[in-house]
Scaffold this active site. Structure first.
Site, PDB file in Angstrom:
ATOM      1  N   HIS A  42     -14.859  11.610 -26.020  1.00  0.00           N
ATOM      2  CA  HIS A  42     -15.597  12.945 -26.038  1.00  0.00           C
ATOM      3  C   HIS A  42     -16.840  12.503 -25.824  1.00  0.00           C
ATOM      4  CE1 HIS A  42     -15.410  11.592 -30.260  1.00  0.00           C
ATOM      5  NE2 HIS A  42     -16.814  11.842 -30.218  1.00  0.00           N
ATOM      6  N   HIS A 126     -22.994   9.839 -23.719  1.00  0.00           N
ATOM      7  CA  HIS A 126     -22.368   8.810 -23.708  1.00  0.00           C
ATOM      8  C   HIS A 126     -20.931   9.198 -24.361  1.00  0.00           C
ATOM      9  CE1 HIS A 126     -23.703   8.770 -28.012  1.00  0.00           C
ATOM     10  NE2 HIS A 126     -22.623   7.937 -28.347  1.00  0.00           N
TER      11      HIS A 126
END
Length: 190
Positions: A42, A126
């Site tokens: 995620h 990220h």
């Protein structure tokens, strides 16, 4: 409950990245890393930590408003980076400006719901792939291997609230488990 707001990549993007990670795991030093599971991949937008259950309804209302004010936008997994020698991550390309604005909105929603967000730092899009074990691993070869990685684009169209269940009892190899507890479609109201 331990919560964070996130963008969850679709299965096709996860599959593309999983193929790349299989290659990374062949590099020297890969066995010195704890690799994250594709099912938990995620983009964290705002990490809230422990949140009292009675705070969740107000937080959910505010996150729904943040989603409504966001237009759908293109995103793709792209390249990678590291946080020192402690974490390896995949990056993103596409409308990172909208992703950052969504992260700001999720952070603001949490603050307005009464959650202490002082831990918040500048947002770096990220998706964490691996963390160092006790001994530091030189992550530069892994980042270099990710330089050419470019996943296919997809349209981000919703904001998720995710609960993190941390491992208990120190069982070797056990990893966090993630549970989506809320999801709100984007409205594109600017």
């Amino acid at each position: 409950m331990r919560l964070f707001a996130a963008v969850l990549p679709p299965a096709v993007a996860v599959d593309e990245l999983a193929a790349e990670v299989r290659e990374l795991k062949q590099l020297p030093g890969a066995d010195g890393l704890r690799w994250t599971e594709p099912a938990g991949w995620h983009f964290t937008l705002a990490f809230m930590g422990e949140v009292p259950e009675e705070t969740v309804p107000g937080l959910s209302e505010r996150l729904a408003r943040a989603a409504h004010r966001t237009e759908p936008f293109p995103l793709a997994l792209h390249g990678g980076g590291r946080f020192g020698d402690r974490a390896l991550w995949a990056g993103a390309s596409g409308r990172l400006d909208v992703l950052r604005r969504l992260a700001e909105r999720a952070d603001a929603a949490a603050r307005k719901a009464g959650i202490d967000m002082d831990r918040h730092r500048g947002y770096t899009p990220h998706l964490t792939l691996a963390r160092s074990r006790a001994a530091a691993v030189d992550l530069r070869p892994f980042v270099a291997a990710l330089d050419g990685f470019e996943g296919g684009p997809w349209t981000v169209g919703e904001l998720s609230l995710v609960r993190s269940h941390l491992p208990r009892g120190g069982i070797t190899g056990q990893r966090p488990r993630y549970e989506e507890v809320g999801r709100w479609p984007f409205g594109g109201a600017g």
